[in-house]
Scaffold this motif. Structure first.
Motif, PDB file in Angstrom:
ATOM      1  N   GLU A  24      24.675   3.291  14.187  1.00  0.00           N
ATOM      2  CA  GLU A  24      25.242   3.225  12.839  1.00  0.00           C
ATOM      3  C   GLU A  24      24.299   3.396  11.593  1.00  0.00           C
ATOM      4  N   LEU A  25      23.287   2.589  11.795  1.00  0.00           N
ATOM      5  CA  LEU A  25      22.222   2.560  10.840  1.00  0.00           C
ATOM      6  C   LEU A  25      21.477   3.652  10.455  1.00  0.00           C
ATOM      7  N   ALA A  26      21.120   4.294  11.639  1.00  0.00           N
ATOM      8  CA  ALA A  26      20.395   5.364  11.633  1.00  0.00           C
ATOM      9  C   ALA A  26      21.185   6.598  10.828  1.00  0.00           C
ATOM     10  N   ALA A  27      22.506   6.468  10.754  1.00  0.00           N
ATOM     11  CA  ALA A  27      23.478   7.658  10.567  1.00  0.00           C
ATOM     12  C   ALA A  27      23.428   7.334   8.731  1.00  0.00           C
ATOM     13  N   LYS A  28      23.286   6.015   8.433  1.00  0.00           N
ATOM     14  CA  LYS A  28      23.288   5.784   6.948  1.00  0.00           C
ATOM     15  C   LYS A  28      22.030   6.280   6.216  1.00  0.00           C
ATOM     16  N   GLN A  29      22.290   6.628   5.094  1.00  0.00           N
ATOM     17  CA  GLN A  29      21.119   6.888   4.127  1.00  0.00           C
ATOM     18  C   GLN A  29      21.165   6.229   2.592  1.00  0.00           C
ATOM     19  N   VAL A  30      19.723   5.854   2.266  1.00  0.00           N
ATOM     20  CA  VAL A  30      19.689   5.042   0.868  1.00  0.00           C
ATOM     21  C   VAL A  30      18.763   5.810   0.044  1.00  0.00           C
ATOM     22  N   THR A  31      18.768   5.546  -1.086  1.00  0.00           N
ATOM     23  CA  THR A  31      17.906   6.208  -2.175  1.00  0.00           C
ATOM     24  C   THR A  31      17.324   5.271  -3.021  1.00  0.00           C
ATOM     25  N   GLY A  32      15.905   5.771  -3.153  1.00  0.00           N
ATOM     26  CA  GLY A  32      15.052   4.942  -4.134  1.00  0.00           C
ATOM     27  C   GLY A  32      14.670   5.777  -5.078  1.00  0.00           C
ATOM     28  N   SER A  33      14.664   5.522  -6.334  1.00  0.00           N
ATOM     29  CA  SER A  33      14.254   6.458  -7.449  1.00  0.00           C
ATOM     30  C   SER A  33      13.216   5.749  -8.467  1.00  0.00           C
ATOM     31  N   ALA A  34      12.307   6.743  -9.226  1.00  0.00           N
ATOM     32  CA  ALA A  34      11.446   6.227 -10.095  1.00  0.00           C
ATOM     33  C   ALA A  34      11.227   7.223 -11.333  1.00  0.00           C
ATOM     34  N   GLY A  35      10.777   6.819 -12.244  1.00  0.00           N
ATOM     35  CA  GLY A  35      10.495   7.591 -13.383  1.00  0.00           C
ATOM     36  C   GLY A  35      12.069   7.923 -14.070  1.00  0.00           C
ATOM     37  N   GLY A  36      12.905   6.686 -14.027  1.00  0.00           N
ATOM     38  CA  GLY A  36      14.060   7.139 -14.545  1.00  0.00           C
ATOM     39  C   GLY A  36      14.948   8.095 -13.788  1.00  0.00           C
ATOM     40  N   GLY A  37      15.045   8.091 -12.403  1.00  0.00           N
ATOM     41  CA  GLY A  37      15.557   9.111 -11.742  1.00  0.00           C
ATOM     42  C   GLY A  37      14.770  10.639 -11.671  1.00  0.00           C
ATOM     43  N   MET A  38      13.680  10.659 -12.299  1.00  0.00           N
ATOM     44  CA  MET A  38      12.948  11.937 -12.238  1.00  0.00           C
ATOM     45  C   MET A  38      12.368  12.255 -10.669  1.00  0.00           C
ATOM     46  N   VAL A  39      12.312  11.187  -9.908  1.00  0.00           N
ATOM     47  CA  VAL A  39      12.028  11.267  -8.542  1.00  0.00           C
ATOM     48  C   VAL A  39      12.620  10.360  -7.759  1.00  0.00           C
ATOM     49  N   GLU A  40      13.094  11.147  -6.528  1.00  0.00           N
ATOM     50  CA  GLU A  40      14.153  10.412  -5.848  1.00  0.00           C
ATOM     51  C   GLU A  40      13.687  10.479  -4.246  1.00  0.00           C
ATOM     52  N   ALA A  41      13.827   9.642  -3.675  1.00  0.00           N
ATOM     53  CA  ALA A  41      13.381   9.646  -2.080  1.00  0.00           C
ATOM     54  C   ALA A  41      14.661   9.061  -1.333  1.00  0.00           C
ATOM     55  N   VAL A  42      14.940   9.755  -0.051  1.00  0.00           N
ATOM     56  CA  VAL A  42      16.054   9.294   0.522  1.00  0.00           C
ATOM     57  C   VAL A  42      15.611   9.025   1.980  1.00  0.00           C
ATOM     58  N   VAL A  43      15.935   7.699   2.383  1.00  0.00           N
ATOM     59  CA  VAL A  43      15.671   7.423   3.613  1.00  0.00           C
ATOM     60  C   VAL A  43      16.739   7.064   4.320  1.00  0.00           C
ATOM     61  N   ASN A  44      16.794   6.988   5.866  1.00  0.00           N
ATOM     62  CA  ASN A  44      17.770   6.774   6.530  1.00  0.00           C
ATOM     63  C   ASN A  44      17.810   5.259   6.872  1.00  0.00           C
ATOM     64  N   GLY A  45      18.763   4.785   7.605  1.00  0.00           N
ATOM     65  CA  GLY A  45      18.704   3.441   7.957  1.00  0.00           C
ATOM     66  C   GLY A  45      17.742   2.929   9.059  1.00  0.00           C
ATOM     67  N   ALA A  46      17.056   3.829   9.582  1.00  0.00           N
ATOM     68  CA  ALA A  46      16.129   3.872  10.609  1.00  0.00           C
ATOM     69  C   ALA A  46      14.522   3.970   9.982  1.00  0.00           C
ATOM     70  N   GLY A  47      14.780   4.117   8.565  1.00  0.00           N
ATOM     71  CA  GLY A  47      13.359   4.244   7.936  1.00  0.00           C
ATOM     72  C   GLY A  47      12.758   5.237   8.057  1.00  0.00           C
ATOM     73  N   GLU A  48      13.384   6.544   8.295  1.00  0.00           N
ATOM     74  CA  GLU A  48      12.611   7.582   8.534  1.00  0.00           C
ATOM     75  C   GLU A  48      13.142   8.532   6.902  1.00  0.00           C
ATOM     76  N   PHE A  49      12.068   9.131   6.384  1.00  0.00           N
ATOM     77  CA  PHE A  49      12.405   9.834   5.065  1.00  0.00           C
ATOM     78  C   PHE A  49      13.333  11.064   5.356  1.00  0.00           C
ATOM     79  N   VAL A  50      14.227  11.265   4.645  1.00  0.00           N
ATOM     80  CA  VAL A  50      15.088  12.513   4.852  1.00  0.00           C
ATOM     81  C   VAL A  50      14.761  13.457   3.760  1.00  0.00           C
TER      82      VAL A  50
END
Length: 104
Positions: A24-50
């Protein structure tokens, strides 16, 4: 010996719960952002960059270092959020074992 068998059944049930939670964790995604949202990175629950998304306004050929810093910051934030999500999902399962933090 009956106590040992009960412990084995309990351990097997916990392993099944942990495996399901990891799936279930691997199927979930979280987002991190920087620069006021100018750069966004999405990672799944397994810690892999999407994915990594960079707004066109963030690209300044005269300041590539700033863009690089924003990408690293967004990635770090996404990884932190993935670890937090993992702790939330897995902590309840392993909580009964009394394991120290970081061993879940």
């Amino acid at each position: 010996m009956g106590n040992q068998q009960a412990m084995m059944r309990q351990a097997q049930a916990m392993m099944k719960k942990m495996q399901k939670a990891q799936e279930e964790l691997a199927a979930k995604q979280v987002t991190g952002s920087a620069g006021g949202g100018m750069v966004e990175a999405v990672v799944n629950g397994a810690g892999e960059f999407v994915s990594v998304t960079i707004a066109p306004d963030a690209v300044d050929p005269d300041d590539v270092e700033m863009l690089q810093d924003m990408v690293v910051a967004a990635c770090n934030e996404a990884v932190r959020a993935a670890k937090e999500l993992e702790g939330e999902m897995m902590g309840g399962i392993a909580g009964g074992l009394g394991l120290p933090p970081g061993l879940v």
